[in-house]
Design a protein around this motif. Sequence first.
Motif: not given
Length: 359
Positions: A78-85, A95-105
Motif C-alpha cells: 500500500p505504500d507503493a500505491m501512494g497512500l503515504g506510509l 497512512f496519510a491518505h486512507p481509503l474512505r470514499d468512492e473517489k479514493a477507492v
Amino acid sequence: MNDRFLKALLREPTDTTPVWLMRQAGRYLPEYRATRARAGSFMALAQSPAMACEVTMQPLDRYALDAAILFSDILTVPDAMGLGLSFAEGEGPRFAHPLRDEKAVAALEVPDMAKLQYVFDAVEEIRGALALRGDKTVPLIGFSGSPFTLACYMVEGGGSDDFRTIKTMLYSRPDLLHRILEVNAESVAAYLNAQIEAGAQAVMIFDTWGGTLADGAYQRFSLAYMKRVIEKLHVEHDDRRIPSIVFTKGGGLWLEQIAAIGCDAVGLDWTVNLGQARARVGGRCALQGNLDPNALFAGEAQIRAEVAKVLESFGPVDAGVGHVFNLGHGISQFTPPESVSVLVDAVHEYGRRMRLPRA
C-alpha cells in the motif's frame, strides 16, 4: 543445503522437525536494535537492501534455524500505491491518505513493481549472503500481508482496536471493499511472484486480521481473495517447487476451508490443538506452528516441556505429513535471546527422538 523446511512443507521425510520463528529478525536481538539505530528509522532500514540483508542474517548467526525470512514490512504494497506510509516512534504505522470514499477507492491501482525494487534487491542480496554459508545455507521465505489485512490498514489509516471503519464499509458499502480487495489480490500476487523471481524459495501470506471477521464475512472478504493470490502464484522457479503458507491469526475455526484453497501449509496460532488440526486437514497440506510466544518467558526446563507438548500433539511424522515448528504468532520484543537457543535446540533434539524407530 539444509532443506528440511522445504521438505516439511511438501510433506517429504525430514531428519527432524524444522523450526523458524515469525519476527525472528527483530527487536528482541541487541544486534538488531543496533542496526536499527544506525539506520535512523524503520523505513530507512527496510528500504536498504544491505541493512535488510544484515538483519535477516542476524538470527541465523545466533541460532540453528531452518529458514530465513526476508526482513521487510507487510505495508510496502500500500505504500507503493501512494497512500503515504510513515512510522511514528512508539505509535506504529500510519497512512496519510486512507481509503474512505468512492473517489479514493476508484483511483486505487496495482502499483508499479519497480517502486518495490528495493525489496527484490534485498531478496537477491540475502540469497547471496545465504549462499556463503555453504552446507549450512537455509531457504529464504518471502512474504506479504493478505489482501484483507492490507485493506484494514488502508481503510483505518493505521492500526485499530475495533476495525470500526473497515467493518462499517464491509456492511454498508461492500462493493467498495470488494474493489479494494480485488486490487490488493492482484498486487499481492504480483509482489510475491516478483520475490520468487528474485530468489525467494517459499512464500507466506500473513492474514493477521482475518480472524476479526464474522463467519461468512471471513470467507467472502478474506479467504476468497487469498485463494485468488494462491491461484496466481508461480509454483515453480529454477526447476524447484515454491511452497506457499497461509496464516490467519484466529482462523482455527476455518482450518479445513483454508487448507482447501491450494496452499502447501497452514499456519496455526496457539489456540488450536495441533493433533486435532492434523486430523482435520487429513493430509491435504502441512501445518506450521504453534507454541504460545509467551512460553519463551519461562525457564529452560519449562520451554523444553512446552516444545515437547507441541511435538507430541502433532504426533509421529509419518509419510505424507509435514510439520514446521513455529510460534503461534510473532516473537515478543521482550523475549530473552537465550530462550530462543533453548527452543531451537529442543525442537531439533525432540524431533530427532520422535523419528527413532518405535518398538
